[in-house]
Design a protein around this motif. Structure first.
Motif, PDB file in Angstrom:
ATOM      1  N   ARG A 261       0.845  -1.198   0.000  1.00 21.54           N
ATOM      2  CA  ARG A 261       0.000   0.000   0.000  1.00 21.54           C
ATOM      3  C   ARG A 261       0.876   1.242   0.000  1.00 21.54           C
ATOM      4  NH1 ARG A 261      -4.968  -0.847  -0.021  1.00 21.54           N
ATOM      5  NH2 ARG A 261      -6.006  -2.600   0.897  1.00 21.54           N
ATOM      6  N   LEU A 262       0.679   2.069  -1.027  1.00 20.26           N
ATOM      7  CA  LEU A 262       1.452   3.305  -1.163  1.00 20.26           C
ATOM      8  C   LEU A 262       0.565   4.542  -1.284  1.00 20.26           C
ATOM      9  CD1 LEU A 262       4.171   2.067  -3.675  1.00 20.26           C
ATOM     10  CD2 LEU A 262       4.459   2.495  -1.241  1.00 20.26           C
ATOM     11  N   GLU A 263      -0.764   4.379  -1.223  1.00 16.49           N
ATOM     12  CA  GLU A 263      -1.637   5.520  -1.413  1.00 16.49           C
ATOM     13  C   GLU A 263      -1.374   6.605  -0.358  1.00 16.49           C
ATOM     14  OE1 GLU A 263      -2.619   2.304  -0.837  1.00 16.49           O
ATOM     15  OE2 GLU A 263      -4.585   2.265   0.122  1.00 16.49           O
ATOM     16  N   GLY A 264      -1.554   7.849  -0.800  1.00 15.58           N
ATOM     17  CA  GLY A 264      -1.303   8.972   0.096  1.00 15.58           C
ATOM     18  C   GLY A 264       0.144   9.432   0.081  1.00 15.58           C
ATOM     19  N   ASN A 265       0.917   8.935  -0.869  1.00 15.14           N
ATOM     20  CA  ASN A 265       2.321   9.311  -1.039  1.00 15.14           C
ATOM     21  C   ASN A 265       2.544   9.721  -2.490  1.00 15.14           C
ATOM     22  OD1 ASN A 265       3.424   8.375   1.664  1.00 15.14           O
ATOM     23  ND2 ASN A 265       2.494   6.500   0.918  1.00 15.14           N
ATOM     24  N   THR A 266       3.606  10.466  -2.737  1.00 14.45           N
ATOM     25  CA  THR A 266       3.973  10.850  -4.094  1.00 14.45           C
ATOM     26  C   THR A 266       5.113   9.954  -4.547  1.00 14.45           C
ATOM     27  OG1 THR A 266       3.375  13.139  -3.644  1.00 14.45           O
ATOM     28  CG2 THR A 266       4.782  12.747  -5.548  1.00 14.45           C
ATOM     29  N   VAL A 267       4.930   9.278  -5.682  1.00 11.63           N
ATOM     30  CA  VAL A 267       5.945   8.355  -6.190  1.00 11.63           C
ATOM     31  C   VAL A 267       6.332   8.793  -7.601  1.00 11.63           C
ATOM     32  CG1 VAL A 267       6.514   5.964  -6.711  1.00 11.63           C
ATOM     33  CG2 VAL A 267       4.947   6.478  -4.828  1.00 11.63           C
ATOM     34  N   GLY A 268       7.591   9.193  -7.760  1.00 12.97           N
ATOM     35  CA  GLY A 268       8.105   9.590  -9.066  1.00 12.97           C
ATOM     36  C   GLY A 268       8.455   8.385  -9.923  1.00 12.97           C
ATOM     37  N   VAL A 269       8.770   8.649 -11.171  1.00 12.34           N
ATOM     38  CA  VAL A 269       9.035   7.590 -12.145  1.00 12.34           C
ATOM     39  C   VAL A 269      10.220   6.721 -11.716  1.00 12.34           C
ATOM     40  CG1 VAL A 269       9.722   7.127 -14.530  1.00 12.34           C
ATOM     41  CG2 VAL A 269       8.027   8.891 -14.050  1.00 12.34           C
ATOM     42  N   GLU A 270      11.337   7.330 -11.357  1.00 14.50           N
ATOM     43  CA  GLU A 270      12.526   6.548 -10.974  1.00 14.50           C
ATOM     44  C   GLU A 270      12.271   5.741  -9.712  1.00 14.50           C
ATOM     45  OE1 GLU A 270      15.219   6.030 -12.839  1.00 14.50           O
ATOM     46  OE2 GLU A 270      14.178   7.228 -14.325  1.00 14.50           O
ATOM     47  N   ALA A 271      11.557   6.304  -8.751  1.00 12.92           N
ATOM     48  CA  ALA A 271      11.213   5.580  -7.528  1.00 12.92           C
ATOM     49  C   ALA A 271      10.300   4.402  -7.859  1.00 12.92           C
ATOM     50  CB  ALA A 271      10.548   6.514  -6.528  1.00 12.92           C
ATOM     51  N   ALA A 272       9.333   4.628  -8.742  1.00 14.44           N
ATOM     52  CA  ALA A 272       8.415   3.561  -9.143  1.00 14.44           C
ATOM     53  C   ALA A 272       9.162   2.415  -9.819  1.00 14.44           C
ATOM     54  CB  ALA A 272       7.338   4.117 -10.072  1.00 14.44           C
ATOM     55  N   ARG A 273      10.154   2.751 -10.630  1.00 13.84           N
ATOM     56  CA  ARG A 273      10.954   1.700 -11.291  1.00 13.84           C
ATOM     57  C   ARG A 273      11.704   0.854 -10.262  1.00 13.84           C
ATOM     58  NH1 ARG A 273      12.769   5.695 -15.917  1.00 13.84           N
ATOM     59  NH2 ARG A 273      11.142   5.229 -17.422  1.00 13.84           N
ATOM     60  N   ALA A 274      12.278   1.504  -9.247  1.00 17.86           N
ATOM     61  CA  ALA A 274      13.006   0.773  -8.209  1.00 17.86           C
ATOM     62  C   ALA A 274      12.061  -0.124  -7.422  1.00 17.86           C
ATOM     63  CB  ALA A 274      13.723   1.752  -7.283  1.00 17.86           C
ATOM     64  N   ILE A 275      10.876   0.375  -7.114  1.00 20.80           N
ATOM     65  CA  ILE A 275       9.879  -0.419  -6.396  1.00 20.80           C
ATOM     66  C   ILE A 275       9.429  -1.597  -7.265  1.00 20.80           C
ATOM     67  CG2 ILE A 275       7.532  -0.398  -5.459  1.00 20.80           C
ATOM     68  CD1 ILE A 275       8.115   2.573  -4.655  1.00 20.80           C
ATOM     69  N   ALA A 276       9.177  -1.339  -8.539  1.00 23.05           N
ATOM     70  CA  ALA A 276       8.750  -2.404  -9.452  1.00 23.05           C
ATOM     71  C   ALA A 276       9.791  -3.508  -9.546  1.00 23.05           C
ATOM     72  CB  ALA A 276       8.469  -1.820 -10.835  1.00 23.05           C
ATOM     73  N   LYS A 277      11.048  -3.145  -9.595  1.00 25.97           N
ATOM     74  CA  LYS A 277      12.126  -4.137  -9.655  1.00 25.97           C
ATOM     75  C   LYS A 277      12.124  -5.005  -8.400  1.00 25.97           C
ATOM     76  CE  LYS A 277      16.888  -4.815 -10.937  1.00 25.97           C
ATOM     77  NZ  LYS A 277      16.580  -6.054 -11.607  1.00 25.97           N
ATOM     78  N   ALA A 278      11.891  -4.379  -7.239  1.00 26.18           N
ATOM     79  CA  ALA A 278      11.844  -5.126  -5.979  1.00 26.18           C
ATOM     80  C   ALA A 278      10.651  -6.083  -5.942  1.00 26.18           C
ATOM     81  CB  ALA A 278      11.782  -4.158  -4.801  1.00 26.18           C
ATOM     82  N   LEU A 279       9.598  -5.749  -6.659  1.00 27.14           N
ATOM     83  CA  LEU A 279       8.385  -6.572  -6.665  1.00 27.14           C
ATOM     84  C   LEU A 279       8.425  -7.705  -7.685  1.00 27.14           C
ATOM     85  CD1 LEU A 279       5.722  -3.744  -6.334  1.00 27.14           C
ATOM     86  CD2 LEU A 279       6.388  -5.391  -4.572  1.00 27.14           C
ATOM     87  N   GLU A 280       9.407  -7.711  -8.566  1.00 24.02           N
ATOM     88  CA  GLU A 280       9.472  -8.720  -9.633  1.00 24.02           C
ATOM     89  C   GLU A 280       9.424 -10.152  -9.115  1.00 24.02           C
ATOM     90  OE1 GLU A 280      11.924  -6.430 -13.176  1.00 24.02           O
ATOM     91  OE2 GLU A 280      13.000  -7.827 -11.882  1.00 24.02           O
ATOM     92  N   ASP A 281      10.057 -10.425  -7.993  1.00 20.87           N
ATOM     93  CA  ASP A 281      10.122 -11.797  -7.472  1.00 20.87           C
ATOM     94  C   ASP A 281       9.010 -12.112  -6.479  1.00 20.87           C
ATOM     95  OD1 ASP A 281      12.408 -12.296  -8.982  1.00 20.87           O
ATOM     96  OD2 ASP A 281      13.727 -11.557  -7.401  1.00 20.87           O
ATOM     97  N   LYS A 282       8.102 -11.192  -6.266  1.00 15.31           N
ATOM     98  CA  LYS A 282       7.024 -11.391  -5.295  1.00 15.31           C
ATOM     99  C   LYS A 282       5.841 -12.020  -6.010  1.00 15.31           C
ATOM    100  CE  LYS A 282       9.441  -9.671  -2.056  1.00 15.31           C
ATOM    101  NZ  LYS A 282       9.945 -10.497  -0.994  1.00 15.31           N
ATOM    102  N   ASP A 283       5.808 -13.347  -6.008  1.00 13.19           N
ATOM    103  CA  ASP A 283       4.801 -14.076  -6.793  1.00 13.19           C
ATOM    104  C   ASP A 283       3.475 -14.257  -6.080  1.00 13.19           C
ATOM    105  OD1 ASP A 283       5.688 -15.865  -4.905  1.00 13.19           O
ATOM    106  OD2 ASP A 283       6.319 -17.396  -6.337  1.00 13.19           O
ATOM    107  N   GLN A 284       3.351 -13.747  -4.865  1.00 15.93           N
ATOM    108  CA  GLN A 284       2.087 -13.889  -4.130  1.00 15.93           C
ATOM    109  C   GLN A 284       1.275 -12.582  -4.126  1.00 15.93           C
ATOM    110  OE1 GLN A 284       2.617 -15.583  -0.245  1.00 15.93           O
ATOM    111  NE2 GLN A 284       4.050 -17.115  -0.986  1.00 15.93           N
ATOM    112  N   LEU A 285       1.711 -11.568  -4.870  1.00 16.66           N
ATOM    113  CA  LEU A 285       0.976 -10.313  -4.907  1.00 16.66           C
ATOM    114  C   LEU A 285      -0.423 -10.525  -5.446  1.00 16.66           C
ATOM    115  CD1 LEU A 285       3.546  -7.679  -6.244  1.00 16.66           C
ATOM    116  CD2 LEU A 285       2.533  -7.804  -3.959  1.00 16.66           C
ATOM    117  N   GLN A 286      -1.365  -9.825  -4.859  1.00 24.23           N
ATOM    118  CA  GLN A 286      -2.764  -9.940  -5.292  1.00 24.23           C
ATOM    119  C   GLN A 286      -3.241  -8.652  -5.892  1.00 24.23           C
ATOM    120  OE1 GLN A 286      -4.979 -11.199  -1.861  1.00 24.23           O
ATOM    121  NE2 GLN A 286      -4.049 -13.202  -1.870  1.00 24.23           N
TER     122      GLN A 286
END
Length: 80
Positions: free
Chosen positions: A55-80
């Motif tokens: 959950r990230l709502e209520g925060n400001t996320v820029g493009v570069e930050a979003a890319r870093a977060i997305a990379k960290a989520l790549e191996d998280k196979d239980q995301l819903q």
């Protein structure tokens, strides 16, 4: 200036909610502009076993930050 931003992020991260497969930074008003600003958040994501929701709502996320977060989520196979 950067150390002030890091201190604010560290304080905000200390208020995060973790439970039931959810890692929440909801409503903390974080300004996450770049990869450096999300380093601790990315570490938390990578270390979280069984992550089902981020959950990230209520925060400001820029493009570069979003890319870093997305990379960290790549191996998280239980995301819903």
């Amino acid at each position: 200036m950067a150390s002030d931003d890091i201190a604010l992020l560290a304080d905000a991260l200390s208020k995060t909610h973790v439970g039931d497969g959810e890692l929440s930074f909801k409503g903390l008003g974080l300004k996450l502009d770049d990869a450096q600003s999300v380093e601790q958040l990315v570490r938390d994501i990578e270390q979280f076993q069984g992550l089902r929701a981020l959950r990230l709502e209520g925060n400001t996320v820029g493009v570069e930050a979003a890319r870093a977060i997305a990379k960290a989520l790549e191996d998280k196979d239980q995301l819903q």
